[in-house]
Design a protein around this motif. Structure first.
Motif, PDB file in Angstrom:
ATOM      1  N   ALA A  97       0.980  -1.060  -0.051  1.00  0.00           N
ATOM      2  CA  ALA A  97       0.068  -0.029  -0.053  1.00  0.00           C
ATOM      3  C   ALA A  97       0.787   1.276   0.032  1.00  0.00           C
ATOM      4  CB  ALA A  97      -1.064   0.060   1.140  1.00  0.00           C
ATOM      5  N   LEU A  98       0.521   2.112  -0.831  1.00  0.00           N
ATOM      6  CA  LEU A  98       1.278   3.486  -1.019  1.00  0.00           C
ATOM      7  C   LEU A  98       0.360   4.634  -0.661  1.00  0.00           C
ATOM      8  CD1 LEU A  98       3.907   5.138  -1.827  1.00  0.00           C
ATOM      9  CD2 LEU A  98       3.204   4.889  -4.281  1.00  0.00           C
ATOM     10  N   HIS A  99       0.667   5.457   0.442  1.00  0.00           N
ATOM     11  CA  HIS A  99      -0.070   6.597   0.561  1.00  0.00           C
ATOM     12  C   HIS A  99       0.243   7.641  -0.259  1.00  0.00           C
ATOM     13  CE1 HIS A  99      -1.478  10.198   3.218  1.00  0.00           C
ATOM     14  NE2 HIS A  99      -2.317   9.147   3.679  1.00  0.00           N
ATOM     15  N   PRO A 100      -0.554   8.576  -0.632  1.00  0.00           N
ATOM     16  CA  PRO A 100      -0.116   9.919  -1.351  1.00  0.00           C
ATOM     17  C   PRO A 100       0.848  10.574  -0.970  1.00  0.00           C
ATOM     18  CG  PRO A 100      -2.816   9.821  -1.131  1.00  0.00           C
ATOM     19  CD  PRO A 100      -2.002   8.718  -0.288  1.00  0.00           C
ATOM     20  N   MET A 101       1.218  10.599   0.349  1.00  0.00           N
ATOM     21  CA  MET A 101       2.205  11.614   0.988  1.00  0.00           C
ATOM     22  C   MET A 101       3.579  10.583   1.084  1.00  0.00           C
ATOM     23  SD  MET A 101       0.840  14.232   1.625  1.00  0.00           S
ATOM     24  CE  MET A 101       2.168  14.839   2.679  1.00  0.00           C
ATOM     25  N   GLY A 102       3.675   9.363   0.524  1.00  0.00           N
ATOM     26  CA  GLY A 102       4.792   8.416   0.520  1.00  0.00           C
ATOM     27  C   GLY A 102       4.993   7.459   1.448  1.00  0.00           C
ATOM     28  N   ALA A 103       4.159   7.286   2.409  1.00  0.00           N
ATOM     29  CA  ALA A 103       4.400   6.221   3.392  1.00  0.00           C
ATOM     30  C   ALA A 103       3.955   5.164   2.518  1.00  0.00           C
ATOM     31  CB  ALA A 103       3.486   6.586   4.566  1.00  0.00           C
ATOM     32  N   ARG A 104       4.558   3.826   2.980  1.00  0.00           N
ATOM     33  CA  ARG A 104       4.407   2.607   2.219  1.00  0.00           C
ATOM     34  C   ARG A 104       4.186   1.245   3.251  1.00  0.00           C
ATOM     35  NH1 ARG A 104       6.833   1.917  -2.540  1.00  0.00           N
ATOM     36  NH2 ARG A 104       7.074   4.232  -2.867  1.00  0.00           N
ATOM     37  N   TRP A 105       3.593   0.421   2.912  1.00  0.00           N
ATOM     38  CA  TRP A 105       3.511  -0.776   3.906  1.00  0.00           C
ATOM     39  C   TRP A 105       3.363  -2.022   3.144  1.00  0.00           C
ATOM     40  CZ3 TRP A 105       0.375   3.471   3.811  1.00  0.00           C
ATOM     41  CH2 TRP A 105       0.266   4.347   5.008  1.00  0.00           C
ATOM     42  N   TRP A 106       3.958  -3.025   3.714  1.00  0.00           N
ATOM     43  CA  TRP A 106       3.853  -4.466   3.031  1.00  0.00           C
ATOM     44  C   TRP A 106       3.123  -5.351   3.902  1.00  0.00           C
ATOM     45  CZ3 TRP A 106       5.753  -5.372  -1.736  1.00  0.00           C
ATOM     46  CH2 TRP A 106       6.864  -4.239  -2.227  1.00  0.00           C
ATOM     47  N   GLY A 107       2.295  -6.342   3.285  1.00  0.00           N
ATOM     48  CA  GLY A 107       2.273  -7.343   4.257  1.00  0.00           C
ATOM     49  C   GLY A 107       2.928  -8.325   4.316  1.00  0.00           C
ATOM     50  N   GLN A 108       2.561  -9.350   5.237  1.00  0.00           N
ATOM     51  CA  GLN A 108       3.745 -10.400   5.425  1.00  0.00           C
ATOM     52  C   GLN A 108       3.998 -11.634   4.291  1.00  0.00           C
ATOM     53  OE1 GLN A 108       0.644 -10.750   6.121  1.00  0.00           O
ATOM     54  NE2 GLN A 108      -0.065 -12.989   5.519  1.00  0.00           N
ATOM     55  N   GLY A 109       3.014 -11.582   2.979  1.00  0.00           N
ATOM     56  CA  GLY A 109       3.299 -12.473   2.065  1.00  0.00           C
ATOM     57  C   GLY A 109       2.701 -13.728   2.139  1.00  0.00           C
ATOM     58  N   THR A 110       1.938 -14.265   1.041  1.00  0.00           N
ATOM     59  CA  THR A 110       1.554 -15.494   0.973  1.00  0.00           C
ATOM     60  C   THR A 110       1.937 -16.297  -0.087  1.00  0.00           C
ATOM     61  OG1 THR A 110      -0.587 -16.645   0.788  1.00  0.00           O
ATOM     62  CG2 THR A 110      -0.350 -14.717  -0.461  1.00  0.00           C
ATOM     63  N   GLN A 111       2.468 -17.551   0.117  1.00  0.00           N
ATOM     64  CA  GLN A 111       3.103 -18.492  -0.848  1.00  0.00           C
ATOM     65  C   GLN A 111       2.029 -19.178  -1.879  1.00  0.00           C
ATOM     66  OE1 GLN A 111       6.511 -19.658  -0.804  1.00  0.00           O
ATOM     67  NE2 GLN A 111       5.952 -20.358  -3.009  1.00  0.00           N
ATOM     68  N   VAL A 112       2.594 -18.957  -3.168  1.00  0.00           N
ATOM     69  CA  VAL A 112       1.895 -19.478  -4.352  1.00  0.00           C
ATOM     70  C   VAL A 112       2.810 -20.430  -4.977  1.00  0.00           C
ATOM     71  CG1 VAL A 112       0.842 -19.032  -6.766  1.00  0.00           C
ATOM     72  CG2 VAL A 112       0.331 -17.509  -4.732  1.00  0.00           C
ATOM     73  N   THR A 113       2.379 -21.563  -5.214  1.00  0.00           N
ATOM     74  CA  THR A 113       3.074 -22.571  -5.603  1.00  0.00           C
ATOM     75  C   THR A 113       2.275 -23.441  -6.842  1.00  0.00           C
ATOM     76  OG1 THR A 113       4.307 -23.124  -3.493  1.00  0.00           O
ATOM     77  CG2 THR A 113       4.362 -24.771  -5.286  1.00  0.00           C
ATOM     78  N   VAL A 114       2.946 -23.532  -8.166  1.00  0.00           N
ATOM     79  CA  VAL A 114       2.321 -23.892  -9.250  1.00  0.00           C
ATOM     80  C   VAL A 114       3.151 -24.925  -9.640  1.00  0.00           C
ATOM     81  CG1 VAL A 114       1.522 -23.295 -11.541  1.00  0.00           C
ATOM     82  CG2 VAL A 114       1.641 -21.594  -9.847  1.00  0.00           C
ATOM     83  N   SER A 115       2.386 -26.239  -9.451  1.00  0.00           N
ATOM     84  CA  SER A 115       3.086 -27.222  -9.690  1.00  0.00           C
ATOM     85  C   SER A 115       3.065 -27.846 -11.460  1.00  0.00           C
ATOM     86  CB  SER A 115       2.577 -28.456  -9.311  1.00  0.00           C
ATOM     87  OG  SER A 115       1.058 -28.722  -9.489  1.00  0.00           O
ATOM     88  N   SER A 116       4.003 -28.356 -11.830  1.00  0.00           N
ATOM     89  CA  SER A 116       3.935 -28.614 -13.744  1.00  0.00           C
ATOM     90  C   SER A 116       3.250 -29.930 -13.832  1.00  0.00           C
ATOM     91  CB  SER A 116       5.320 -28.566 -14.268  1.00  0.00           C
ATOM     92  OG  SER A 116       6.186 -29.626 -13.376  1.00  0.00           O
TER      93      SER A 116
END
Length: 116
Positions: A97-116
């Motif tokens: 997320a990016l605020h108009p004033m420049g502050a930014r935040w991140w989530g903790q992440g979620t794993q996506v695994t695609v098998s062949s």
């Protein structure tokens, strides 16, 4: 306190679909630019897609036509619909997320695994 909480990751076969969600709290959601990034093992974090407060979207080249980013300001949630998934889409996906004033935040992440 700002929190971004991702969900929806998992294991899917090539050609399949997944929808990621990111629920935000602690920010004025409607004015932020939201994005999804991903980081594969041994690689740098890269932009997947972004959506502005006005609804304009931007996609990385390899994701165009396969991924769709959307937002629901009433639910403070941003989504990433992924289809035609490929093994090379395997990564940890992060909400941003990016605020108009420049502050930014991140989530903790979620794993996506695609098998062949």
């Amino acid at each position: 306190q700002v929190q971004l909480v991702e969900s929806g990751g998992g294991l899917v076969q090539a050609g399949g679909s997944l929808r990621l969600s990111c629920a935000a709290s602690g920010i004025i959601f409607s004015i932020t630019t939201l994005g999804w990034y991903r980081q594969a093992p041994g690689k740098e974090r890269e932009l997947v897609a972004a959506i502005t407060s006005g609804g304009s979207t931007n996609y990385a080249g390899s994701m165009k036509g396969r991924f769709t980013i959307s937002r629901d300001n009433a639910k403070n949630t941003v989504y990433l619909q992924m289809s035609s998934l490929k093994p090379e889409d395997t990564a940890v996906y992060y909400c941003h997320a990016l605020h108009p004033m420049g502050a930014r935040w991140w989530g903790q992440g979620t794993q996506v695994t695609v098998s062949s």
